[in-house]
Write an enzyme that holds these catalytic residues in place. Structure first.
Site, short mmCIF file in Angstrom:
data_model
loop_
_atom_site.label_atom_id
_atom_site.label_comp_id
_atom_site.label_asym_id
_atom_site.label_seq_id
_atom_site.Cartn_x
_atom_site.Cartn_y
_atom_site.Cartn_z
N GLU A 63 8.14 6.86 3.89
CA GLU A 63 8.10 8.17 4.56
C GLU A 63 9.54 8.63 4.72
O GLU A 63 10.09 8.65 5.82
CB GLU A 63 7.37 8.10 5.90
CG GLU A 63 5.86 7.98 5.75
CD GLU A 63 5.11 8.24 7.05
OE1 GLU A 63 5.68 8.88 7.97
OE2 GLU A 63 3.95 7.79 7.15
N GLU A 87 2.60 2.28 10.47
CA GLU A 87 3.43 2.28 11.67
C GLU A 87 2.83 1.46 12.83
O GLU A 87 2.52 1.99 13.90
CB GLU A 87 3.72 3.74 12.09
CG GLU A 87 4.48 4.45 10.97
CD GLU A 87 4.97 5.86 11.29
OE1 GLU A 87 4.49 6.45 12.26
OE2 GLU A 87 5.84 6.34 10.54
N ARG A 97 -9.17 27.13 8.08
CA ARG A 97 -9.44 25.76 8.55
C ARG A 97 -8.44 25.38 9.62
O ARG A 97 -7.25 25.67 9.51
CB ARG A 97 -9.37 24.76 7.39
CG ARG A 97 -9.95 23.41 7.79
CD ARG A 97 -9.95 22.41 6.65
NE ARG A 97 -10.81 22.75 5.53
CZ ARG A 97 -12.14 22.67 5.55
NH1 ARG A 97 -12.78 22.29 6.64
NH2 ARG A 97 -12.84 22.98 4.47
N LYS A 113 13.55 8.67 8.64
CA LYS A 113 13.60 10.11 8.37
C LYS A 113 14.98 10.62 8.80
O LYS A 113 15.69 9.97 9.56
CB LYS A 113 12.48 10.83 9.11
CG LYS A 113 11.11 10.15 8.87
CD LYS A 113 9.92 11.05 9.00
CE LYS A 113 8.64 10.24 8.91
NZ LYS A 113 7.46 11.03 8.51
C1 8U8 Z 1 10.41 7.75 14.92
C2 8U8 Z 1 9.11 8.24 15.47
C3 8U8 Z 1 8.92 8.38 16.82
C4 8U8 Z 1 7.68 8.82 17.29
O1 8U8 Z 1 7.45 8.96 18.47
O2 8U8 Z 1 6.67 9.14 16.44
C5 8U8 Z 1 6.82 8.98 15.13
C6 8U8 Z 1 5.71 9.27 14.35
C7 8U8 Z 1 8.01 8.56 14.58
C8 8U8 Z 1 8.10 8.44 13.20
C9 8U8 Z 1 6.99 8.73 12.44
C10 8U8 Z 1 5.80 9.14 13.01
O3 8U8 Z 1 4.65 9.38 12.27
C11 8U8 Z 1 4.73 9.46 10.89
O4 8U8 Z 1 5.47 10.61 10.56
C12 8U8 Z 1 4.70 11.79 10.63
C13 8U8 Z 1 5.55 13.02 10.70
O5 8U8 Z 1 4.95 14.07 11.00
O6 8U8 Z 1 6.76 12.97 10.44
C14 8U8 Z 1 3.74 11.83 9.45
O7 8U8 Z 1 4.42 12.28 8.29
C15 8U8 Z 1 3.10 10.49 9.20
O8 8U8 Z 1 1.72 10.68 9.02
C16 8U8 Z 1 3.33 9.44 10.28
O9 8U8 Z 1 3.06 8.16 9.71
#
Ligand code: 8U8
Length: 653
Positions: free
Chosen positions: A312, A193, A379, A269
């Site tokens: 993802e 990302e 943990r 997502k």
């Molecule tokens: C769309 C989006 C906005 C934002 O502010 O933060 C994000 C962070 C966004 C999409 C993905 C994101 O991080 C990924 O998604 C995480 C999650 O918790 O859904 C993790 O699954 C992943 O490590 C990360 O790459």
């Protein structure tokens, strides 16, 4: 030697199963129970949905493109919680999970600046990668992380050359350690990302970094697969700049025109992050991916044929924001639907090459987090997103602490096990289905011959609180005539769901040894097998499927052939939370043309009788035995659908 009674067949049904729509016969439909037959004649009974699977007509292939998962941060690979998790993932049959995508892997390398060069210490990264490879898993390798923080400017040519050299040293070490042929099976990807604060060195810095990654990989082996940009936001500036640069820019380090890409990756997502239980909108994932594909086709025709990977592809952003639905079959059914949507709407509907998709279910999380298993233990669970800084001193202290823990399967893992039993030939289906409107969909396959059919029915509506049931008349046409074993594997609120028990007990934490036993029993999908014969018209079944649910139906012509014996049985002690002794048993399934299920048998001491200790027939080649203290002997029994068995060699443990 005691033999377990007729495993997986003829078992009495539980009250929960009965509530779920009848007994085994009614569920499998061979001979509907009187109650079901009566219900079918009621004027108000909803009509059955007819699904006719053409066993004799293969219309395409269905490779397991969903065989990838991910998590963060990489240091978890060094901890027993993740290692037990990986043992369950690696034990899924037929490489149902093959790849694991992990952020911050390169943080596990320690760097020392010497005069004119940087020396690297690889021990922790080696141990982390070994933990995947030893379990038959492979990295989907993000070239992400900063060894001892030595890189701080990706616009500095010396640092870029050093990054190229780091990537070359990394991949040549991996080729030496695991074999060049093995590393050619991996996928290498850019930093995660780069359109979010994960990347801190600007757009120019990112493109330079991409050049250095490609140059480093090429130096070792130009056939290593590399792509990206794994961006979080649809058509973000970083995504566009990456494509422009790779299509028509110049590689700063090699002077080559463009940067050779082997795939393009994005993250889409189905819901934004929120504390409310928003209903995910999975079709919006497809719609946003199609916009990215349209952009590539219109602006970068040279890149338009590349594999396109959403790695993802999750129902909701924010893995650590608690949502109970992640512990429920609702989540599993949604996963199955999102896989089928990719098949229908991207691969078949839009002609996009999608050889892989990944979810990010790989975390260590509790029931309401996005994870394959529910964690109990002390943990501290960290979000570990862009803010994460790897502290190897703390990692070493954490490993030494060796905290006790327990893990219980969630439906997200169980559906992955079920999906792994699908064949790769896609059968024609005659049915008026509208899964994106009313929830009922099907993946229909055969494993090689027409006499081995595997179909997965999902019932998933885009509403978190939707419930109900559907009657399905399922028929298989074009089967070679003869006797068949029909297996029905169920995952719904009454089958394969440990959370409902835990909820009924008011969420004990930690659960007692007995509660863990009951949850582990409840967590397995339920198997029922019966014999049927196929006539010239084929074979048909009446099913009732709950909303939400996933149902796997296997039909195999009786052959009497037993699986080859399981091999490589091992028992590894685990540090559990109760006074029990916890042993993780894993084995390798022997070859078998059809499906096989496993049971684990244990004999206490040197001469005790063998007893079945696994609570249900197992799809995967792993089982956690929480025993009263005291060693003994184990063996694993593999059983074909027709009931023929084979035993592993026994081990002492
Ligand atoms: C769309 C989006 C906005 C934002 O502010 O933060 C994000 C962070 C966004 C999409 C993905 C994101 O991080 C990924 O998604 C995480 C999650 O918790 O859904 C993790 O699954 C992943 O490590 C990360 O790459």
């Amino acid at each position: 030697m005691a033999r377990p009674e007729d495993l997986g067949r003829g078992r009495s049904i539980s009250r929960r199963q009965a509530l779920a729509g009848g007994g085994v016969a009614a569920l499998a439909g061979a001979a509907p129970s009187p109650a079901a037959a009566e219900a079918a004649t009621q004027p108000c009974a909803p009509p059955s949905t007819r699904i006719a699977v053409r066993a004799d007509l293969v219309v395409g292939s269905l490779p397991k493109f969903w065989r990838c998962t991910g998590f963060t941060p990489a240091e978890l690979l060094l901890f027993p919680e993740m290692r037990q998790t990986l043992s369950f993932l690696g034990a899924i049959p037929n490489r149902g999970i093959e790849f694991v995508r992990v952020h911050f892997l390169l943080d596990l390398i320690e760097a020392t600046r010497l005069a004119g060069r940087i020396a690297y210490e690889w021990a922790l990264l080696d141990q982390a990668l070994d933990s995947l490879l030893e379990r038959g898993l492979r990295p989907f390798f993000e070239l992400m992380g900063n060894p001892s923080g030595v890189f701080d400017d990706f616009e500095d040519l010396d640092q870029l050359r050093a990054w190229r050299d780091l990537i070359a040293e990394l991949t040549s070490r991996c080729a030496a350690r695991y074999g060049r042929a093995e590393v050619r099976e991996w996928w290498f990807e850019t930093w995660n990302e780069p359109d979010l604060p994960f990347w801190r060195w600007g757009e120019r810095g990112f493109l330079n970094y991409v050049d250095a990654c490609r140059a480093g990989l090429d130096r070792v082996d130009p056939s290593l697969r590399f792509g990206g940009p794994g961006t979080a936001v649809t058509l973000s500036p970083a995504f566009r700049a990456f494509l422009d640069h790779c299509d028509s820019g110049t590689n700063l380090l090699t002077g080559e025109a463009g940067v050779r890409l082997d795939f393009i990756s994005v993250h889409e997502k189905a819901s934004r992050e929120h504390e409310a239980d928003l209903t995910p909108d999975p079709l919006s994932v497809i719609e946003r991916e199609r916009r990215a594909v349209d952009h590539i086709r219109a602006r970068h025709p040279r890149l338009a044929g590349l594999p396109f990977i959403n790695n993802e592809c999750d129902p909701e952003v924010g893995w650590l924001v608690p949502h109970t639905y992640r512990a429920l079959p609702y989540y599993a059914a949604l996963m199955a639907k999102m896989i089928d949507q990719r098949r229908r709407l991207m691969i078949e509907g839009a002609g996009v090459d999608c050889p892989l998709m990944s979810n990010d279910n790989g975390f260590i999380g509790r029931f309401p987090h996005r994870s394959h298993l529910a964690y109990f233990g002390g943990r501290r669970i960290a979000r570990a997103q862009a803010e994460h800084r790897t502290d190897l001193t703390a990692v070493r202290a954490g490993r030494a602490a060796n905290l006790p823990f327990e893990l219980v399967k969630k439906p997200a893992l169980v559906v992955t096990e079920m999906l792994a039993l699908l064949g790769i030939g896609r059968c024609a289906v005659e049915a008026a289905l509208d899964p994106d409107q009313d929830g009922l969909g099907v993946l229909a396959t055969r494993a090689g011959a027409a006499e081995r059919i595997a179909i997965l029915l999902y019932n998933s509506r885009d509403h978190i609180r939707a419930s109900g049931e559907r009657r399905v008349s399922l028929s298989f046409a074009g089967l070679p005539g003869g006797a068949y074993s029909i297996a029905i594997v169920r995952l719904d609120d009454a089958n394969g769901c440990a959370f409902n028990l835990w909820d009924a007990w008011q969420a004990p934490d930690p659960p007692s040894a007995e509660q863990l036993d009951l949850m582990r029993r409840a967590a397995e999908a339920t198997l029922a097998i019966e014999e049927r014969s196929a006539t010239a018209a084929g074979l048909s079944l009446e099913l009732t499927v709950l909303l939400p649910s996933v149902t796997l139906v296997l039909a195999e012509k009786a052959s009497g052939a037993a699986p080859n014996p399981p091999t490589g049985l091992r028992a590894e002690p685990q540090r559990g939370l109760t006074a029990r002794e916890t042993m993780l048993l894993t084995w390798r399934p022997g070859a078998h043309a059809g499906a096989q299920f496993f049971e684990v048998l244990f004999a206490r001491g040197a001469g005790g009788p063998f007893e079945r200790v696994s609570p249900a027939p197992l799809i995967s080649a792993a089982f956690l035995h929480a025993r009263e203290p005291g060693s003994g002997r184990y063996f694993v029994e593999a059983r074909s659908l027709g009931g023929a068995t084979a035993h592993s060699a026994p081990i002492e443990a």
